[in-house]
Motif scaffolding. Structure first.
Motif, PDB file in Angstrom:
ATOM      1  N   VAL A  83       0.888  -1.161   0.000  1.00 51.46           N
ATOM      2  CA  VAL A  83       0.000   0.000   0.000  1.00 51.46           C
ATOM      3  C   VAL A  83       0.925   1.209   0.000  1.00 51.46           C
ATOM      4  CG1 VAL A  83      -1.794   1.272   1.222  1.00 51.46           C
ATOM      5  CG2 VAL A  83      -1.811  -1.239   1.234  1.00 51.46           C
ATOM      6  N   LEU A  84       0.740   2.084  -0.986  1.00 54.42           N
ATOM      7  CA  LEU A  84       1.639   3.210  -1.205  1.00 54.42           C
ATOM      8  C   LEU A  84       1.016   4.517  -0.739  1.00 54.42           C
ATOM      9  CD1 LEU A  84       2.506   2.208  -4.890  1.00 54.42           C
ATOM     10  CD2 LEU A  84       3.667   1.470  -2.786  1.00 54.42           C
ATOM     11  N   SER A  85       1.839   5.440  -0.330  1.00 54.26           N
ATOM     12  CA  SER A  85       1.338   6.764   0.021  1.00 54.26           C
ATOM     13  C   SER A  85       0.851   7.441  -1.256  1.00 54.26           C
ATOM     14  CB  SER A  85       2.445   7.606   0.656  1.00 54.26           C
ATOM     15  OG  SER A  85       1.951   8.909   0.922  1.00 54.26           O
ATOM     16  N   PRO A  86      -0.405   7.918  -1.274  1.00 53.44           N
ATOM     17  CA  PRO A  86      -0.941   8.565  -2.479  1.00 53.44           C
ATOM     18  C   PRO A  86      -0.243   9.892  -2.814  1.00 53.44           C
ATOM     19  CG  PRO A  86      -2.712   7.903  -1.011  1.00 53.44           C
ATOM     20  CD  PRO A  86      -1.434   7.735  -0.259  1.00 53.44           C
ATOM     21  N   GLY A  87       0.417  10.479  -1.832  1.00 52.81           N
ATOM     22  CA  GLY A  87       1.111  11.742  -2.054  1.00 52.81           C
ATOM     23  C   GLY A  87       2.092  11.984  -0.924  1.00 52.81           C
ATOM     24  N   ALA A  88       2.933  12.988  -1.093  1.00 55.96           N
ATOM     25  CA  ALA A  88       3.870  13.355  -0.034  1.00 55.96           C
ATOM     26  C   ALA A  88       3.090  13.846   1.172  1.00 55.96           C
ATOM     27  CB  ALA A  88       4.815  14.439  -0.536  1.00 55.96           C
ATOM     28  N   GLY A  89       3.595  13.555   2.352  1.00 57.65           N
ATOM     29  CA  GLY A  89       2.920  14.006   3.559  1.00 57.65           C
ATOM     30  C   GLY A  89       3.514  13.401   4.802  1.00 57.65           C
ATOM     31  N   VAL A  90       2.719  13.442   5.868  1.00 60.05           N
ATOM     32  CA  VAL A  90       3.140  12.909   7.160  1.00 60.05           C
ATOM     33  C   VAL A  90       2.084  11.925   7.639  1.00 60.05           C
ATOM     34  CG1 VAL A  90       3.641  13.483   9.580  1.00 60.05           C
ATOM     35  CG2 VAL A  90       4.395  15.005   7.754  1.00 60.05           C
ATOM     36  N   VAL A  91       2.522  10.753   8.087  1.00 61.68           N
ATOM     37  CA  VAL A  91       1.608   9.762   8.646  1.00 61.68           C
ATOM     38  C   VAL A  91       1.119  10.303   9.988  1.00 61.68           C
ATOM     39  CG1 VAL A  91       1.377   7.395   9.509  1.00 61.68           C
ATOM     40  CG2 VAL A  91       2.787   7.868   7.479  1.00 61.68           C
ATOM     41  N   THR A  92      -0.197  10.512  10.108  1.00 60.42           N
ATOM     42  CA  THR A  92      -0.753  11.043  11.354  1.00 60.42           C
ATOM     43  C   THR A  92      -1.365   9.953  12.222  1.00 60.42           C
ATOM     44  OG1 THR A  92      -2.840  11.583  10.256  1.00 60.42           O
ATOM     45  CG2 THR A  92      -1.174  13.339  10.403  1.00 60.42           C
ATOM     46  N   PHE A  93      -1.635   8.790  11.631  1.00 63.67           N
ATOM     47  CA  PHE A  93      -2.158   7.659  12.401  1.00 63.67           C
ATOM     48  C   PHE A  93      -1.741   6.377  11.713  1.00 63.67           C
ATOM     49  CE2 PHE A  93      -5.235   4.376  13.427  1.00 63.67           C
ATOM     50  CZ  PHE A  93      -5.277   4.449  14.813  1.00 63.67           C
ATOM     51  N   ALA A  94      -1.300   5.422  12.496  1.00 64.74           N
ATOM     52  CA  ALA A  94      -0.970   4.089  11.997  1.00 64.74           C
ATOM     53  C   ALA A  94      -1.286   3.123  13.134  1.00 64.74           C
ATOM     54  CB  ALA A  94       0.499   4.000  11.596  1.00 64.74           C
ATOM     55  N   GLY A  95      -2.414   2.460  13.028  1.00 67.68           N
ATOM     56  CA  GLY A  95      -2.819   1.559  14.099  1.00 67.68           C
ATOM     57  C   GLY A  95      -4.136   0.886  13.775  1.00 67.68           C
ATOM     58  N   ARG A  96      -4.777   0.365  14.802  1.00 62.58           N
ATOM     59  CA  ARG A  96      -6.027  -0.367  14.626  1.00 62.58           C
ATOM     60  C   ARG A  96      -7.207   0.510  15.007  1.00 62.58           C
ATOM     61  NH1 ARG A  96      -5.185  -4.952  12.731  1.00 62.58           N
ATOM     62  NH2 ARG A  96      -7.181  -5.905  13.168  1.00 62.58           N
ATOM     63  N   VAL A 102      -5.424   0.759  10.074  1.00 58.98           N
ATOM     64  CA  VAL A 102      -5.700   1.998   9.340  1.00 58.98           C
ATOM     65  C   VAL A 102      -4.429   2.840   9.309  1.00 58.98           C
ATOM     66  CG1 VAL A 102      -7.059   4.141   9.305  1.00 58.98           C
ATOM     67  CG2 VAL A 102      -8.135   1.999  10.044  1.00 58.98           C
ATOM     68  N   VAL A 103      -4.182   3.462   8.161  1.00 63.49           N
ATOM     69  CA  VAL A 103      -3.098   4.434   8.030  1.00 63.49           C
ATOM     70  C   VAL A 103      -3.716   5.717   7.505  1.00 63.49           C
ATOM     71  CG1 VAL A 103      -0.972   5.047   6.807  1.00 63.49           C
ATOM     72  CG2 VAL A 103      -1.301   2.712   7.628  1.00 63.49           C
ATOM     73  N   THR A 104      -3.412   6.837   8.171  1.00 63.16           N
ATOM     74  CA  THR A 104      -3.886   8.152   7.727  1.00 63.16           C
ATOM     75  C   THR A 104      -2.672   9.016   7.426  1.00 63.16           C
ATOM     76  OG1 THR A 104      -5.856   7.958   9.107  1.00 63.16           O
ATOM     77  CG2 THR A 104      -5.287  10.167   8.338  1.00 63.16           C
ATOM     78  N   ILE A 105      -2.725   9.703   6.286  1.00 63.09           N
ATOM     79  CA  ILE A 105      -1.609  10.544   5.840  1.00 63.09           C
ATOM     80  C   ILE A 105      -2.130  11.946   5.571  1.00 63.09           C
ATOM     81  CG2 ILE A 105       0.222  10.848   4.120  1.00 63.09           C
ATOM     82  CD1 ILE A 105      -0.224   7.760   3.539  1.00 63.09           C
ATOM     83  N   ASP A 106      -1.466  12.938   6.175  1.00 60.92           N
ATOM     84  CA  ASP A 106      -1.812  14.341   5.951  1.00 60.92           C
ATOM     85  C   ASP A 106      -0.955  14.848   4.796  1.00 60.92           C
ATOM     86  OD1 ASP A 106      -2.124  17.110   5.968  1.00 60.92           O
ATOM     87  OD2 ASP A 106      -2.140  17.234   8.152  1.00 60.92           O
ATOM     88  N   HIS A 107      -1.625  15.248   3.689  1.00 63.02           N
ATOM     89  CA  HIS A 107      -0.926  15.742   2.499  1.00 63.02           C
ATOM     90  C   HIS A 107      -0.920  17.263   2.439  1.00 63.02           C
ATOM     91  CE1 HIS A 107      -1.169  11.628   1.005  1.00 63.02           C
ATOM     92  NE2 HIS A 107      -2.485  11.661   1.132  1.00 63.02           N
ATOM     93  N   GLY A 108      -1.317  17.919   3.497  1.00 62.43           N
ATOM     94  CA  GLY A 108      -1.440  19.376   3.470  1.00 62.43           C
ATOM     95  C   GLY A 108      -2.902  19.752   3.452  1.00 62.43           C
TER      96      GLY A 108
END
Length: 178
Positions: A83-96, A102-108
């Motif tokens: 599973v790839l990051s859809p864009g540059a950013g920072v992982v804000t959540f990685a857990g259950r 679930v992985v959440t990425i903030d792209h701005g």
């Protein structure tokens, strides 16, 4: 007569919306796409989080924020696939969350959430577009018996169709009949 008037009104509204979107798009910085209704005006263009891109269920937003709907797209994938990051950013959540990873990425101006994902990066990690953030989890999801990754995208507090911000794919604009 009433039907024709309504069609003309709807057609005029669609043309006005298309012109507004085209105008915003013309002034957007290179490498960025307009997200209608996002409140942000401009959002980064994202890439698909799994390859190949094959959707099994599309975005179907609810009429009201509290009603049921499908706030993302389901992409066919097999267990263990990257599973790839859809864009540059920072992982804000990685857990259950409840029963799945679930992985959440903030792209701005946008945030992507991906599930089920067995995260390989912790929260706080800066990621590049296309960088692996995990693998497709084995948890049964709402695509059973098929395995899929649910990709949700939010602009502020509003969900947007991930296909509208997918590089080379959107936004989709319907034009009136001639």
């Amino acid at each position: 007569m009433r039907i024709r008037r309504r069609r003309r009104g709807a057609a005029a509204a669609l043309v006005a919306l298309a012109l507004a979107i085209a105008t915003l798009g013309a002034t957007a910085p290179a490498g960025r796409a307009v997200v209608p209704g996002s409140g942000e005006g401009v959002a980064p263009v994202l890439d698909a989080p799994v390859e190949p891109l094959r959707a099994v269920r599309l975005f179907d937003p609810p009429a009201r924020p509290w009603l049921p709907g499908h706030r993302g797209v389901d992409l066919i994938a097999h267990v263990g696939a990257p599973v790839l990051s859809p864009g540059a950013g920072v992982v804000t959540f990685a857990g259950r969350v409840v029963d799945r990873g679930v992985v959440t990425i903030d792209h701005g101006s946008l945030r992507s959430s991906l599930e089920p994902v067995d995260a390989q990066v912790p929260a706080g990690t800066a990621v590049h577009a296309g960088e692996p953030v995990g693998v497709v989890g084995s948890e049964p999801g709402h695509c059973a018996p098929t395995t899929c990754v649910h990709w949700g995208v939010r602009a502020g507090d509003s969900y947007v169709d991930p296909l509208d911000v997918l590089r080379g794919f959107g936004p989709i604009i319907l034009l009136p009949d001639r």
